[in-house]
Design an enzyme around this catalytic site. Sequence first.
Site, PDB file in Angstrom:
ATOM      1  N   ILE A   1       0.708  -1.040   0.244  1.00 24.98           N
ATOM      2  CA  ILE A   1      -0.381  -0.245  -0.312  1.00 24.98           C
ATOM      3  C   ILE A   1       0.922   1.310   0.134  1.00 24.98           C
ATOM      4  O   ILE A   1       2.226   0.817   1.028  1.00 24.98           O
ATOM      5  CB  ILE A   1      -0.877   0.079   0.928  1.00 24.98           C
ATOM      6  CG1 ILE A   1      -1.890  -0.983   1.583  1.00 24.98           C
ATOM      7  CG2 ILE A   1      -1.827   1.163   1.526  1.00 24.98           C
ATOM      8  CD1 ILE A   1      -2.849  -1.131   2.066  1.00 24.98           C
TER       9      ILE A   1
ATOM     10  N   HIS B   1      -8.113  -4.424  -9.726  1.00 21.73           N
ATOM     11  CA  HIS B   1      -7.492  -5.301  -8.430  1.00 21.73           C
ATOM     12  C   HIS B   1      -8.871  -6.385  -9.253  1.00 21.73           C
ATOM     13  O   HIS B   1     -10.053  -6.157  -9.859  1.00 21.73           O
ATOM     14  CB  HIS B   1      -8.899  -3.773  -7.500  1.00 21.73           C
ATOM     15  CG  HIS B   1      -9.398  -4.988  -6.338  1.00 21.73           C
ATOM     16  ND1 HIS B   1      -7.932  -5.724  -5.006  1.00 21.73           N
ATOM     17  CD2 HIS B   1     -10.225  -5.370  -5.762  1.00 21.73           C
ATOM     18  CE1 HIS B   1      -8.906  -5.913  -4.005  1.00 21.73           C
ATOM     19  NE2 HIS B   1      -9.703  -6.138  -4.790  1.00 21.73           N
TER      20      HIS B   1
HETATM   21  C1  GAR Z   1      -3.962  -9.955  -9.764  1.00 23.61           C
HETATM   22  O1  GAR Z   1      -5.210 -10.777  -9.369  1.00 23.61           O
HETATM   23  C2  GAR Z   1      -4.052  -8.556  -9.878  1.00 23.61           C
HETATM   24  O2  GAR Z   1      -5.285  -8.182  -9.661  1.00 23.61           O
HETATM   25  C3  GAR Z   1      -3.823  -8.899  -7.674  1.00 23.61           C
HETATM   26  O3  GAR Z   1      -2.856  -9.526  -7.360  1.00 23.61           O
HETATM   27  C4  GAR Z   1      -3.421 -10.893  -8.822  1.00 23.61           C
HETATM   28  C5  GAR Z   1      -1.992 -10.581  -9.879  1.00 23.61           C
HETATM   29  O4  GAR Z   1      -1.621 -11.072 -10.710  1.00 23.61           O
HETATM   30  N1  GAR Z   1      -4.495  -7.401  -7.542  1.00 23.61           N
HETATM   31  C6  GAR Z   1      -4.212  -7.175  -6.079  1.00 23.61           C
HETATM   32  O5  GAR Z   1      -5.283  -8.472  -5.432  1.00 23.61           O
HETATM   33  C7  GAR Z   1      -4.231  -6.127  -5.712  1.00 23.61           C
HETATM   34  N2  GAR Z   1      -5.374  -5.804  -4.552  1.00 23.61           N
HETATM   35  P1  GAR Z   1       0.141 -11.118 -11.467  1.00 23.61           P
HETATM   36  O6  GAR Z   1       0.924 -11.003 -10.578  1.00 23.61           O
HETATM   37  O7  GAR Z   1       0.036 -12.092 -12.030  1.00 23.61           O
HETATM   38  O8  GAR Z   1      -0.301  -9.595 -12.283  1.00 23.61           O
END
Ligand code: GAR
Length: 199
Positions: A92, A109
């Site tokens: 954050i 998100h």
């Molecule tokens: C994704 O689903 C993203 O939306 C989420 O984490 C994952 C990351 O995947 N983000 C959050 O939860 C932020 N609050 P990635 O590294 O494969 O893009």
Amino acid sequence: MRKTKIAVLVSGGGTNLQALIDAQNSGIIKSGNIELVISNKEGAYALTRAANANIKTEVIKKTTQEEFEAKIIALLEENEIQLIVLAGFMCILSENFTSKYPKRIINVHPSLIPSFCGAGFYGLKVHEAALGYGVKVTGATVHFVNEIPDGGEIIMQKAVYIEEGDTPEILQKRVMEQAEWKILPEAVERVSKKISEEQ
Ligand code: GAR
């Protein structure tokens, strides 16, 4: 027109970063260019994805919030970054950071904000909460980042149906494929275009 200089902040696998790289290669993102990828985690696979696409990478580990953010800001300034994309970035950012970049930081998100968002809702936890509540529709949101976690102005959303037998992992994959990997590149193009038209 000069392309908007983009930095992508990551923490993990980087599938959203990959969607941005692919969108840049296919021309969906044409008003911006990813100049830099910053990870707070050494060894994050997102760094390999960036290196494979010949994008400069940096690792900044979290120490104190102040020092961590000061190091990120120094890198952003050094690279003349105009747009910051949080793509699976699990830290954050404080108001001290976000207030420096109004409407210049965007986040993806994995839910339909204002459901299942805010401090503590990240990654698989979001999908666990959605399944636990029993909602029948979830999705993803791309929004501007301000001082309220997941509280900034919404840019794009896409709904995804929950199916019989979904686990958090299955749902996470469907939300990524059907929503995140589509709306994040589109939103990045939209905001990059606006920034490049202003300069
Ligand atoms: C994704 O689903 C993203 O939306 C989420 O984490 C994952 C990351 O995947 N983000 C959050 O939860 C932020 N609050 P990635 O590294 O494969 O893009």
